[in-house]
Design an enzyme around this catalytic site. Structure first.
Site, PDB file in Angstrom:
ATOM      1  N   CYS A 265       0.885  -1.029  -0.300  1.00 18.44           N
ATOM      2  CA  CYS A 265      -0.268  -0.088  -0.118  1.00 18.44           C
ATOM      3  C   CYS A 265       0.519   1.083   0.004  1.00 18.44           C
ATOM      4  CB  CYS A 265      -0.462  -0.020   1.401  1.00 18.44           C
ATOM      5  SG  CYS A 265      -2.198  -1.008   0.797  1.00 18.44           S
TER       6      CYS A 265
ATOM      7  N   ASN B 278     -10.067   0.290  -0.809  1.00 24.26           N
ATOM      8  CA  ASN B 278      -8.352   0.294  -0.874  1.00 24.26           C
ATOM      9  C   ASN B 278      -7.768  -0.620  -1.889  1.00 24.26           C
ATOM     10  OD1 ASN B 278      -5.493  -0.268  -0.234  1.00 24.26           O
ATOM     11  ND2 ASN B 278      -5.915  -1.045   1.743  1.00 24.26           N
TER      12      ASN B 278
ATOM     13  N   HIS C 253      -3.602   7.709   1.121  1.00 26.42           N
ATOM     14  CA  HIS C 253      -3.482   6.598   1.313  1.00 26.42           C
ATOM     15  C   HIS C 253      -4.982   6.008   1.044  1.00 26.42           C
ATOM     16  CE1 HIS C 253      -3.951   2.206   0.643  1.00 26.42           C
ATOM     17  NE2 HIS C 253      -3.427   1.575   1.722  1.00 26.42           N
TER      18      HIS C 253
HETATM   19  O1  UT7 Z   1      -3.587  -0.166   3.205  1.00 29.21           O
HETATM   20  C1  UT7 Z   1      -2.886  -1.367   4.160  1.00 29.21           C
HETATM   21  C2  UT7 Z   1      -2.834  -0.891   5.528  1.00 29.21           C
HETATM   22  N1  UT7 Z   1      -4.241  -1.289   5.694  1.00 29.21           N
HETATM   23  C3  UT7 Z   1      -5.204  -0.877   6.293  1.00 29.21           C
HETATM   24  O2  UT7 Z   1      -4.815   0.552   6.949  1.00 29.21           O
HETATM   25  C4  UT7 Z   1      -6.336  -1.580   7.322  1.00 29.21           C
HETATM   26  C5  UT7 Z   1      -6.420  -1.189   8.609  1.00 29.21           C
HETATM   27  N2  UT7 Z   1      -7.234  -1.453   9.680  1.00 29.21           N
HETATM   28  C6  UT7 Z   1      -8.807  -1.488   9.011  1.00 29.21           C
HETATM   29  O3  UT7 Z   1      -9.103  -0.720   8.359  1.00 29.21           O
HETATM   30  C7  UT7 Z   1      -9.768  -1.967  10.651  1.00 29.21           C
HETATM   31  O4  UT7 Z   1      -9.119  -2.943  10.998  1.00 29.21           O
HETATM   32  C8  UT7 Z   1     -10.496  -2.785   9.999  1.00 29.21           C
HETATM   33  C9  UT7 Z   1     -11.285  -2.246   8.768  1.00 29.21           C
HETATM   34  C10 UT7 Z   1     -10.207  -3.926   9.035  1.00 29.21           C
HETATM   35  C11 UT7 Z   1     -12.145  -3.452  11.224  1.00 29.21           C
HETATM   36  O5  UT7 Z   1     -12.226  -2.398  11.614  1.00 29.21           O
HETATM   37  P1  UT7 Z   1     -12.751  -3.282  13.043  1.00 29.21           P
HETATM   38  O6  UT7 Z   1     -13.223  -1.523  14.008  1.00 29.21           O
HETATM   39  O7  UT7 Z   1     -11.094  -2.832  14.038  1.00 29.21           O
HETATM   40  O8  UT7 Z   1     -12.709  -4.113  13.581  1.00 29.21           O
HETATM   41  P2  UT7 Z   1     -12.460  -5.666  14.124  1.00 29.21           P
HETATM   42  O9  UT7 Z   1     -11.363  -5.723  13.391  1.00 29.21           O
HETATM   43  O10 UT7 Z   1     -11.757  -5.167  15.654  1.00 29.21           O
HETATM   44  O11 UT7 Z   1     -13.080  -6.225  14.237  1.00 29.21           O
HETATM   45  C12 UT7 Z   1     -14.264  -6.497  15.021  1.00 29.21           C
HETATM   46  C13 UT7 Z   1     -15.341  -7.506  14.432  1.00 29.21           C
HETATM   47  C14 UT7 Z   1     -15.137  -9.119  14.885  1.00 29.21           C
HETATM   48  O12 UT7 Z   1     -16.210  -8.960  15.794  1.00 29.21           O
HETATM   49  P3  UT7 Z   1     -15.665  -9.896  17.604  1.00 29.21           P
HETATM   50  O13 UT7 Z   1     -14.347  -9.977  17.296  1.00 29.21           O
HETATM   51  O14 UT7 Z   1     -15.754  -8.120  18.240  1.00 29.21           O
HETATM   52  O15 UT7 Z   1     -16.902 -10.352  17.478  1.00 29.21           O
HETATM   53  C15 UT7 Z   1     -15.177  -9.208  13.514  1.00 29.21           C
HETATM   54  O16 UT7 Z   1     -14.945 -10.490  13.407  1.00 29.21           O
HETATM   55  O17 UT7 Z   1     -16.498  -7.143  13.579  1.00 29.21           O
HETATM   56  C16 UT7 Z   1     -16.321  -8.265  12.724  1.00 29.21           C
HETATM   57  N3  UT7 Z   1     -15.969  -8.446  11.524  1.00 29.21           N
HETATM   58  C17 UT7 Z   1     -17.487  -7.760  10.527  1.00 29.21           C
HETATM   59  N4  UT7 Z   1     -18.635  -8.189  11.012  1.00 29.21           N
HETATM   60  C18 UT7 Z   1     -19.291  -7.735   9.257  1.00 29.21           C
HETATM   61  C19 UT7 Z   1     -14.554  -8.519  11.011  1.00 29.21           C
HETATM   62  N5  UT7 Z   1     -15.118  -8.101   8.959  1.00 29.21           N
HETATM   63  C20 UT7 Z   1     -16.852  -7.942   9.330  1.00 29.21           C
HETATM   64  C21 UT7 Z   1     -17.522  -7.632   7.897  1.00 29.21           C
HETATM   65  N6  UT7 Z   1     -18.207  -7.702   8.459  1.00 29.21           N
HETATM   66  N7  UT7 Z   1     -16.772  -7.605   6.422  1.00 29.21           N
END
Ligand code: UT7
Length: 324
Positions: free
Chosen positions: A114, A281, A251
């Protein structure tokens, strides 16, 4: 007098097919609401069957060259950033070179996921500053749809395909921040974190292409800190403050990361070029896609100061400051 790299043309290309969040919800257990709230993404473009990274790159490059009023054969250098090359080798850049009718100079790929566009821009800028090239085409092009695990809701909803390109031309400057062109670039990596965002395949490790694996929350945490640091480093290197920045062209990984970064800078959202809602992304392609979007919509204008920043797998991160 010192040489600067002036951005003389931008171009973008997005595959025709748009996949909405509601369509994603038919593939995996997710909702439009979750995706929008957590990432800001509403849709992504996905390359057609047989449409390769090089096809996207050529389309964006042709538009950038047209905007610069240049032909491919006039270029001295192509640096293409991608994590999704057409083949293991040769570099996708060489395929692009041939299709643009450029038979001299050099063309190669840069791999920083990225952060790839910032890395490629830094490499090309250094070639121009040293006088090793007079003009360069810098491309970010990706077909991440090919390396996604379409059953992993935590990653497959976040990425899209696309390409963006800029043409650089060497010009003389005074060495001050009032010059037009790229004022400075700043690159970092910390390989201790390579397993927080990676692809579980590759020619040497497994012989397969593999799929994207990410510890999203951990990446998020590092991104916020690393981006703030590299932005401060960039401003300090140019003796500028955040108030001098006209546009943040970041980005596009997550709207929350982007807005958090802008808030730290004291930049209001109307000074951010935001495309993550429409493009998702697109890895190395996201910054040049956003640049082209900003120029085409008439927001980014000559003389303005533009701050670009990115963070990605490796970890890699970096920033570039340019006066248009
Ligand atoms: O470009 C390269 C760099 N990449 C990035 O910068 C990405 C950085 N990270 C992010 O953008 C965020 O961490 C995400 C968008 C990937 C995730 O957001 P988050 O607020 O950090 O969510 P999380 O990973 O803490 O997940 C929260 C919950 C989890 O469930 P539990 O464990 O709380 O029960 C996940 O299983 O959301 C669940 N989850 C989803 N639910 C519905 C994960 N993906 C999904 C989904 N739909 N697609």
């Amino acid at each position: 007098m010192l040489l600067r790299s002036l951005i003389v043309g931008c171009g973008a290309y997005l595959p025709e097919r748009v996949v909405t969040n509601d369509e994603m919800a038919k593939l995996v257990d997710t909702t439009d609401e979750w995706i929008v709230e957590r990432s800001g993404i509403r849709q992504r473009h996905v390359a057609a069957e047989g449409e390769c990274t090089s096809d996207l790159a050529v389309a964006a490059a042709e538009r950038a060259l047209a905007a610069a009023g240049m032909r491919g054969e006039e270029l001295d250098l192509i640096v293409l950033a991608t994590a999704t090359p057409d083949h293991t080798f040769p570099a996708t850049a060489t395929k692009v070179q041939a299709r643009l009718g450029m038979t001299r100079g050099a063309a190669f790929d840069v791999q920083a996921v990225c952060s790839g566009f910032i890395y490629a821009l830094a490499v090309a800028d250094n070639f121009l500053r040293l006088g090793q090239a007079r003009s360069a085409l810098v491309i970010g092009a990706e077909t991440f749809s090919r390396i996604l695990d379409w059953q992993d809701r935590a990653t497959c909803v976040l990425f899209g395909d696309g390409a963006g390109a800029v043409v650089l031309r060497a010009t003389e400057g005074t060495g001050t921040a009032s010059d037009r062109g790229i004022l400075s670039t700043h690159l970092h990596s910390d390989g201790r974190h390579y397993n927080l965002l990676y692809v579980d395949g590759g020619p040497s490790s497994s012989g397969t292409t593999g799929h994207v694996r990410m510890e999203g929350r951990e990446v998020f945490r590092h991104a916020v800190v690393n981006l703030a640091e590299v932005i401060n480093e960039t401003l300090a290197a140019n003796d500028l403050t955040a108030g001098d920045i006209d546009w943040l062209v970041p980005h596009q990984a997550n709207r929350r990361i982007i807005e958090g970064t802008a808030r730290k800078l004291g930049l209001t959202t109307d000074r951010i070029v935001m495309t993550v809602d429409r493009h998702a992304n697109t890895s190395a392609a996201s910054i040049p896609l956003a640049l082209a979007d900003g120029v085409e919509s008439g927001r980014l204008k000559q003389g303005q100061l533009v701050l670009m920043e990115a963070m990605g797998g490796g970890f890699t991160w970096g920033a570039a400051l340019a006066r248009l």
